[in-house]
Design a protein around this motif. Structure first.
Motif, short mmCIF file in Angstrom:
data_model
loop_
_atom_site.label_atom_id
_atom_site.label_comp_id
_atom_site.label_asym_id
_atom_site.label_seq_id
_atom_site.Cartn_x
_atom_site.Cartn_y
_atom_site.Cartn_z
N VAL A 1 0.90 -1.19 0.02
CA VAL A 1 0.05 0.06 0.13
C VAL A 1 0.71 1.27 -0.08
CG1 VAL A 1 -1.85 1.31 1.26
CG2 VAL A 1 -1.77 -1.17 1.25
N ARG A 2 0.70 2.18 -0.92
CA ARG A 2 1.27 3.39 -1.04
C ARG A 2 1.02 4.09 0.22
NH1 ARG A 2 2.63 5.70 -6.73
NH2 ARG A 2 3.29 3.78 -8.01
N SER A 3 2.17 4.61 0.88
CA SER A 3 2.09 5.66 2.07
C SER A 3 3.23 6.77 1.81
CB SER A 3 2.23 4.85 3.20
OG SER A 3 1.44 3.90 3.50
N LEU A 4 2.74 7.71 2.26
CA LEU A 4 3.79 8.95 2.25
C LEU A 4 4.56 8.92 3.43
CD1 LEU A 4 4.60 11.44 0.69
CD2 LEU A 4 3.23 12.98 2.06
N ARG A 5 5.95 8.85 3.41
CA ARG A 5 6.83 8.65 4.49
C ARG A 5 8.05 9.74 4.60
NH1 ARG A 5 3.30 6.35 6.35
NH2 ARG A 5 2.91 4.21 6.72
N HIS A 6 8.68 10.03 5.72
CA HIS A 6 9.68 10.75 5.60
C HIS A 6 11.13 9.92 5.92
CE1 HIS A 6 11.01 15.09 7.11
NE2 HIS A 6 11.94 14.41 6.34
N LEU A 7 11.90 10.17 4.82
CA LEU A 7 13.11 9.16 4.80
C LEU A 7 14.25 9.85 5.35
CD1 LEU A 7 13.83 6.16 3.85
CD2 LEU A 7 14.39 7.40 1.57
N PHE A 8 15.04 9.27 6.04
CA PHE A 8 16.43 9.93 6.72
C PHE A 8 17.36 9.22 6.21
CE2 PHE A 8 12.86 11.47 9.29
CZ PHE A 8 13.45 12.97 9.50
N LEU A 9 18.46 9.57 5.46
CA LEU A 9 19.69 8.78 5.13
C LEU A 9 20.87 9.51 6.20
CD1 LEU A 9 21.27 6.93 3.30
CD2 LEU A 9 21.72 9.09 2.06
N TYR A 10 21.18 8.34 6.84
CA TYR A 10 22.50 8.47 7.76
C TYR A 10 23.59 8.01 7.21
CZ TYR A 10 19.08 9.92 11.51
OH TYR A 10 17.94 10.49 12.15
N THR A 11 24.76 8.12 7.85
CA THR A 11 26.09 7.57 7.37
C THR A 11 26.07 6.28 6.99
OG1 THR A 11 26.92 9.45 8.79
CG2 THR A 11 28.70 8.12 7.71
N ASP A 12 25.27 5.52 7.97
CA ASP A 12 25.44 4.09 7.93
C ASP A 12 23.88 3.46 7.44
OD1 ASP A 12 24.82 4.91 10.41
OD2 ASP A 12 25.27 2.94 11.24
N LEU A 13 23.06 3.98 7.59
CA LEU A 13 21.68 3.25 7.38
C LEU A 13 20.52 4.48 6.78
CD1 LEU A 13 19.66 4.39 9.83
CD2 LEU A 13 21.26 3.27 11.14
N LEU A 14 19.54 3.75 6.43
CA LEU A 14 18.33 4.48 5.96
C LEU A 14 17.38 4.39 6.95
CD1 LEU A 14 18.08 3.66 2.14
CD2 LEU A 14 17.90 5.90 3.12
N LEU A 15 16.90 5.24 7.38
CA LEU A 15 15.41 5.22 8.13
C LEU A 15 14.34 5.67 7.63
CD1 LEU A 15 14.52 4.79 11.31
CD2 LEU A 15 15.32 7.16 11.78
N CYS A 16 13.16 4.93 7.76
CA CYS A 16 11.90 5.34 7.50
C CYS A 16 10.96 5.63 8.29
CB CYS A 16 11.36 4.26 6.12
SG CYS A 16 9.95 4.80 5.33
N THR A 17 10.34 6.93 8.36
CA THR A 17 9.60 7.07 9.57
C THR A 17 8.21 7.73 9.15
OG1 THR A 17 10.18 9.39 9.52
CG2 THR A 17 11.25 7.90 10.92
N ARG A 18 7.19 7.46 9.80
CA ARG A 18 5.87 8.32 9.83
C ARG A 18 5.86 9.63 10.50
NH1 ARG A 18 4.55 3.07 11.62
NH2 ARG A 18 3.58 3.88 13.47
#
Length: 827
Positions: free
Chosen positions: A300-317
């Protein structure tokens, strides 16, 4: 009894009204690492667009006055927040001297360190700003004689007020240095003392506008001065942009902005080591990039805020809260960058029902915008406008969620996979490049504290909100509206031969939902298209151009990209050629713009058909002299069919040819893609079918008798001269297409030892379709001939043309540099 009930009981004993449990604000910082207390702010993020040079001095000063009023409103809100923060200070100090203190004197000093001083500074600044604006208002009403003030718009000076305030930045420096300790005291006492917990979670403030009360936590209020430093710098930047250079405030505001930026830079540097976790190779975890994307990992498509850190990708609501309360983030998923594989592609064509829904959505948004633009002033009208704007934002969120068509797949070595969607290929490639750069360092991942990391997003984020049209609208900057035409000519500088296409994206309020691509070229070092793309744009400011290639069956990759600023004053309704530098690749294109009122969004319609349509009509639709279907078929035959025995004599299967015909009648880009993999005899059969299906032959029938008479000329050179002279009387499209085809057939015949197709063989195949006699009755030059004579004449005429060694060159595209006063520019 739980914590909430303890707080409620305490408040009731003190005769304090209590709101329902659902209205109690969650402490968004409860799990947040204190070391992550300030978001990194880069200098380039403060650069706003330059003020349009076309604004009149009065319009510039009107905008400046609006900015100053906005700053005053923001200052008043901030002062109320500081007053709310200071409300419990006296009581806490008084209790510190009792036998059962809530906080010790030292703890009170730590929690409220420099807050009274900050409140006094901003009170003084706010009072001064209000006095200047009141004097301005009285002057506008004609009462300047009574006040004795001459404070016209052009003389409204506030630079000295900002200088006075900025000289106290050291107080903010001290507050920031102490912030960790203050939050630590608040958290510790909130957990250990129910009296303090009730106090820290029950602070309220009156809103001046609507007399309602906003509820805060003590920790959320302590964050306000940190947030204020960034907001003040942004406000200064905006104010400077609307201040004329000759204004008395200009130099002062420049100095204030310089000091504010310098302070922020120093704070960021000093806090850099406090924001990260130590990784391998001595690196630290830092936020590199963030933004809103569409996550479709769960189907299901959902709008998310994506954060790219030095060592990982974090997907948040993102969970937005009411005014006066901090936004909150909830964890969705994360992927370590180590070993992460990325794959991107344009998604398959949407089903018809999805296109219908998106069209309905765009139509409703268009009508709402029209209503918002037509509203006049008035309380009821403003209320209706606010409701319509809210509806518009909701619709735009839906469009932002369901319209993106570019897919980025993420595959982790652990077997976890996620799929993201982007509206813009340019944005997708920016993310891909950023992730790829980090994965090449092969950094090992330190397992994150997900609660801490997610909670820190509020302070670390660089992107505050989704890129909605309505948020960006009305900023006064010059933009393009109407029809923007882009003719993509050629590309140079490829490192190796590739099948290449050019993707053009045009924004609207910074939302790239207008896109088009050329067809894919044949495998070449210097691809040519001469293909015209057209966009109906609304408030467009930028155009993004990408060159995408595929080499030796590998996946497509972006070979280069650039952004071109669209300036109405440099665009015109005549073509202007430009060469853009996309990394190592140069793309040559032409632009023209026709300004006109926008029409309601049109539904997605099939392109006008290509087969069975007069060639002049097709050429006009495509903006060329030789239709794309002919050029693409010729390119493909020359790429892999010159050594095919019986090429053009042996046709492909009817099913394959009809499939290609249907594709060219509906979608040029898809048709060319299918052409690249089709059996070569089907490609040659398609070319013959196109010529045969023309309502009128390439050589007009009225020339049939004249050309037949030239065959009686015995001297070949004299005959060819006469035939070329007759060819000059043909329409431009017919003549250039015919010459283009003749040159191609001559190249085919050069390989006749292999493909067994001589000039005479080719003339026999193409003669009947390239030259037809008048349909009935008498032609303009005499009576029609019988069928046997007709075939002979057709073959002999085309054979004679093919024998010509000095055929004029064919021009495939229209001359786009039609304005002699405009030179080609390189960018």
């Amino acid at each position: 009894m739980d914590v909430y009930q303890e707080a409620v009981s305490y408040l009731e004993t003190q005769h304090v009204p209590v709101v329902a449990e659902a209205d109690v604000l969650e402490d968004v910082f409860q799990e947040e690492a204190v070391s992550c207390f300030l978001s990194p702010l880069h200098s380039e993020s403060l650069d706003f667009p330059d003020t349009p040079t076309l604004l009149s001095p009065k319009e510039m000063l009107d905008r400046r006055l609006a900015v100053v009023r906005g700053i005053l409103e923001s200052e008043e809100v901030y002062l109320r927040e500081l007053d709310t923060l200071l409300m419990p200070m006296k009581a806490l100090r008084a209790s510190a001297g009792t036998s059962q203190p809530v906080l010790s004197s030292q703890e009170v000093q730590t929690v409220f360190y420099h807050v009274p001083e900050l409140r006094d500074i901003h009170q003084s600044f706010c009072s001064g700003l209000k006095a200047r604006l009141n004097a301005q208002l009285q002057t506008e009403l004609g009462s300047d004689e009574e006040t004795g003030l001459t404070c016209r718009k052009s003389e409204l000076e506030v630079g000295d007020l900002f200088l006075k305030m900025i000289n106290h930045l050291s107080l903010y420096g001290g507050f920031i240095e102490n912030y960790e300790k203050a939050v630590e005291v608040v958290r510790k006492c909130t957990q250990s003392d129910p009296r303090f917990r009730t106090l820290a979670e029950s602070l309220t403030s009156n809103n001046a506008a609507d007399k309602t009360r906003t509820k805060y936590t003590l920790e959320a209020l302590l964050y306000k001065p940190l947030d204020r430093v960034t907001k003040t710098t942004l406000a200064l930047q905006d104010l400077l942009k609307t201040t004329p250079v000759e204004h008395k405030d200009y130099a002062a505001l420049q100095e204030v902005l310089r000091l504010s930026r310098s302070f922020l830079s120093g704070v960021n540097e000093s806090s850099q080591s406090k924001r990260g976790v130590t990784l391998s190779h001595g690196m630290r975890r830092q936020l590199i990039r963030d933004g809103f994307v569409v996550d479709a990992s769960e189907g299901v498509r959902s709008l998310r805020h994506l954060f790219l850190y030095t060592d990982l990708l974090l997907c948040t609501r993102l969970k937005q809260t009411a005014k006066g309360k901090q936004d909150q983030y909830r964890f969705s998923w994360y992927l370590p960058l180590a070993g992460l594989k990325l794959r991107w592609a344009a998604d398959e064509e949407r089903p018809p029902d999805a296109n219908v829904r998106l069209h309905t959505l765009r139509t409703k948004m268009y009508l709402l915008r029209q209503q918002l633009q037509q509203h006049s002033k008035g309380t009821k009208v403003m209320t209706l406008a606010a409701k319509n704007k809210k509806k518009l934002e909701q619709m735009e969120l839906m469009l932002l969620t369901y319209s993106p068509n570019y897919r980025l797949e993420l595959h982790s070595p652990s077997g976890k996979s996620h799929t993201l969607y982007f509206s813009s290929l340019y944005e997708l490639d920016e993310w891909r490049e950023a992730v790829h750069k980090l994965t090449t360092d092969n950094v090992e991942t330190v397992p994150p504290d997900l609660l801490t990391l997610t909670s820190a997003c509020v302070k670390l984020r660089m992107t505050q909100q989704p890129p909605l049209h309505s948020i960006q609208a009305g900023d006064g900057e010059e933009s393009v509206r109407g029809t923007l035409s882009v003719a993509v000519h050629s590309a140079f500088g490829l490192q190796q031969p590739a099948c290449v296409y050019v993707c053009v994206e045009v924004d609207g309020y910074e939302f790239y939902d207008k896109q088009a691509q050329t067809h894919s070229s044949v495998n070449s070092l210097n691809p040519h298209w001469d293909q015209e793309l057209s966009f109906e744009v609304d408030s467009a400011k930028n155009m993004q151009v990408l060159c995408v290639g595929q080499t030796d069956g590998q996946e497509e990759s972006v070979l280069g990209k650039t952004t071109l600023k669209l300036e109405p004053k440099t665009l015109s309704n005549r073509w202007r050629r430009q060469t853009l530098q996309l990394g190592q690749v140069e793309v040559t294109l032409s632009l023209k713009h026709s300004s006109h009122p926008l029409e309601p969004p049109s539904s997605t319609l099939q392109l006008p058909p290509v087969f069975g349509v007069p060639i002049q009509t097709v050429a006009q639709q495509e903006g060329v002299l030789v239709p794309h279907v002919l050029r693409c078929c010729v390119e493909e035959v020359e790429r892999r069919g010159l050594d095919e025995v019986g090429i053009y004599r042996i046709s492909g299967t009817t099913t394959d040819i009809n499939m290609l015909k249907a594709a060219f009648n509906s979608n040029l880009r898809e048709a060319v893609t299918r052409l690249r993999s089709a059996e070569v005899n089907a490609v040659s059969g398609l070319l013959k079918l196109y010529i045969r299906d023309l309502p009128e032959s390439l050589i007009p029938p009225e020339l049939f008798q004249s050309l037949a008479k030239t065959l009686d000329i015995q001297d070949l050179n004299s005959r060819l001269a006469s035939m070329l002279s007759l060819l000059e009387s043909c329409p431009d499209v017919n003549r250039h297409t015919f010459l283009f085809l003749l040159h191609h057939l001559q190249r085919v015949a050069q390989r006749q030892e292999i493909n067994k197709m001589s000039l005479l063989n080719l003339a026999t195949v193409f003669g009947p379709s390239l030259l037809r006699s008048p349909v009935e009755g008498l032609g303009p030059s005499g009576p029609t001939v019988d069928i046997s004579q007709e075939v002979v004449i057709q073959t002999q005429v085309i054979f004679s043309y093919l024998q010509c060694n000095n055929l004029p060159e064919a021009q495939t595209s229209l001359p786009y540099d039609s304005d002699p006063d405009i030179e080609t520019t390189r960018m």
